[in-house]
Design a protein around this motif. Structure first.
Motif, PDB file in Angstrom:
ATOM      1  N   TYR A   1      47.162  31.428  40.425  1.00 39.41           N
ATOM      2  CA  TYR A   1      46.570  32.060  39.239  1.00 39.41           C
ATOM      3  C   TYR A   1      47.580  32.086  38.090  1.00 39.41           C
ATOM      4  CZ  TYR A   1      44.013  35.484  36.423  1.00 39.41           C
ATOM      5  OH  TYR A   1      43.333  36.114  35.413  1.00 39.41           O
TER       6      TYR A   1
ATOM      7  N   TRP B   1      47.818  36.369  49.742  1.00 41.98           N
ATOM      8  CA  TRP B   1      47.781  36.944  48.396  1.00 41.98           C
ATOM      9  C   TRP B   1      48.814  36.270  47.487  1.00 41.98           C
ATOM     10  CZ3 TRP B   1      47.957  42.779  50.124  1.00 41.98           C
ATOM     11  CH2 TRP B   1      46.778  43.084  50.803  1.00 41.98           C
TER      12      TRP B   1
ATOM     13  N   VAL C   1      42.039  39.998  41.440  1.00 40.83           N
ATOM     14  CA  VAL C   1      43.160  39.505  40.634  1.00 40.83           C
ATOM     15  C   VAL C   1      42.725  39.280  39.199  1.00 40.83           C
ATOM     16  CG1 VAL C   1      44.738  37.561  40.290  1.00 40.83           C
ATOM     17  CG2 VAL C   1      44.405  38.495  42.576  1.00 40.83           C
TER      18      VAL C   1
ATOM     19  N   LEU D   1      48.057  34.490  43.928  1.00 43.93           N
ATOM     20  CA  LEU D   1      48.709  34.984  42.712  1.00 43.93           C
ATOM     21  C   LEU D   1      49.550  33.899  42.049  1.00 43.93           C
ATOM     22  CD1 LEU D   1      49.792  38.528  43.935  1.00 43.93           C
ATOM     23  CD2 LEU D   1      48.110  38.023  42.146  1.00 43.93           C
TER      24      LEU D   1
END
Length: 383
Positions: free
Chosen positions: A352, A345, A271, A349
């Motif tokens: 983040y 995931w 990522v 994400l």
């Protein structure tokens, strides 16, 4: 799962444990020797405006890592072969994997002494990855739930090269503070080893355990405050090795689903690397440009110390490893399997994105662009 009588399995477990111990002790003993050698010949990672550390610290820790990992792997391979416990894997792909690993380590080690341009390094990475992919270790098809397999044909080798090069650079770019890339890779290698053992893939487990043990020995000297850095030789070795581990026991074509587990285990570097690439393209800057927007910079800017950053990142990596292992054991059916990974995931994400948004708002108030001079030479302390 491993099969055989109890005594044989006990011996097998002893051999695998010995692989970890040999790699750990070898790196633990070699790293101080490499450190002294680097101090003697002044092989330092020189501080500058792009780097977070101060002081003269050696940057060739990857040398001890490579030797200790290779030593443990060769010894383990020899013993397991004598025990007749390794499945017959074509010699060509295994030789190609060994050549690719040696080449990528050599590229990184050369770059530690004589900085390479980003394009040159990328080209050499692609050659090493192509050697592996052309040998038959490649992603040959995509398993689509309810529809079956979609064969990639001529796109198989390019896609595999993209995967290997992407993983190599993801680990390289995340190597920004002491212990970060090494710890993430150790957790990923441990996760891959557990999954490989559960699936009866002893060769993959062997190499993953050797890598994990070597990292254990290295992190003794690399956790904050580090006395040595792994350098590009170490980060290239880690990324490349983690990328090809899923192919080792197969010895041939795999499906894209084979990469779901390793991608989950190394999700944070992936990522971060993907975000860096998009960020620099959006800003119309070279992809090799250095900036202060990587996750470790963001967390530092938000007030976290290096040790707290490691605890936070290691915790997320540990969670992802648990998801990967439990999903592999418990889940049946491709649709549910992929759904569980997508949930993990999505969480990473989202977290983040929130962190980057908070950091961007702070930067706007300061009027800081975050970009620095070109980073064509790569290296562990630049982003």
């Amino acid at each position: 799962m491993m099969t055989g009588d109890a005594s044989q399995n006990a011996v097998l477990w002893a051999v695998l444990a010995a692989v970890v111990v040999v790699a750990w002790l070898a790196n633990g003993l070699l790293t101080p020797l490499v450190t002294r050698l680097a101090h003697r010949y002044k092989w330092y990672d020189i501080p500058d405006s792009r780097k977070l550390h101060t002081g003269l610290i050696p940057r060739i820790g990857g040398l001890a890592m490579f030797v200790s990992m290779a030593l443990a792997t060769v010894l383990g391979f020899a013993v397991l072969t004598l025990m007749d416990r390794l499945a017959l894997t074509p010699a060509g792909p295994l030789a190609a994997a060994a050549v690719g690993v040696a080449m990528i380590f050599g590229v990184g080690l050369y770059d530690d002494f004589v900085p390479l341009r980003a394009r040159t390094k990328l080209f050499l990475q692609m050659i090493a990855a192509t050697i592996v992919a052309a040998s038959g270790m490649r992603v040959d098809s995509i398993a689509i739930p309810l529809l079956g397999d979609l064969h990639l044909g001529g796109m198989a080798v390019p896609l595999t090269v993209f995967w290997i090069v992407g993983m190599t650079n993801s680990v390289n770019l995340i190597d920004g503070i002491d212990g970060l890339a090494g710890g993430i890779s150790a957790i990923a290698a441990a996760g891959m080893a557990i999954i490989a053992l559960l699936q009866g893939q002893l060769l993959t487990a062997l190499v993953a355990l050797a890598l994990c043990g070597a990292l254990g020995g290295f992190l003794i000297y690399n956790l904050p405050p580090a006395s040595i850095f792994m350098g590009d030789s170490g980060s290239h070795l880690l990324g490349f090795a983690l990328a090809i581990l899923p192919f080792l026991d197969i010895g041939g074509a795999a499906t894209l689903g084979t990469l779901v587990v390793p991608a989950t285990l190394v999700l944070i570097p992936i990522v971060d690397c993907g975000a860096a690439t998009l960020r620099r393209l959006r800003q119309r800057r070279s992809v090799g440009s250095a900036d202060t927007e990587h996750i470790h910079y963001v967390l530092r800017a938000l007030g976290m110390s290096d040790r707290k950053i490691l605890v936070a990142v290691y915790s997320v990596c540990g969670y992802l490893a648990v998801v990967a292992v439990t999903s592999t054991v418990l889940v049946r059916g491709a649709a549910v399997y992929l759904f569980m990974f997508m949930v993990s995931w999505a969480g990473v994400l989202l977290a983040y994105g929130i962190l980057v948004t908070l950091h961007a708002h702070r930067k706007q108030r300061r009027g800081d662009s975050g970009f620095q001079s070109d980073a064509g030479s790569g290296g562990p302390r630049q982003a």
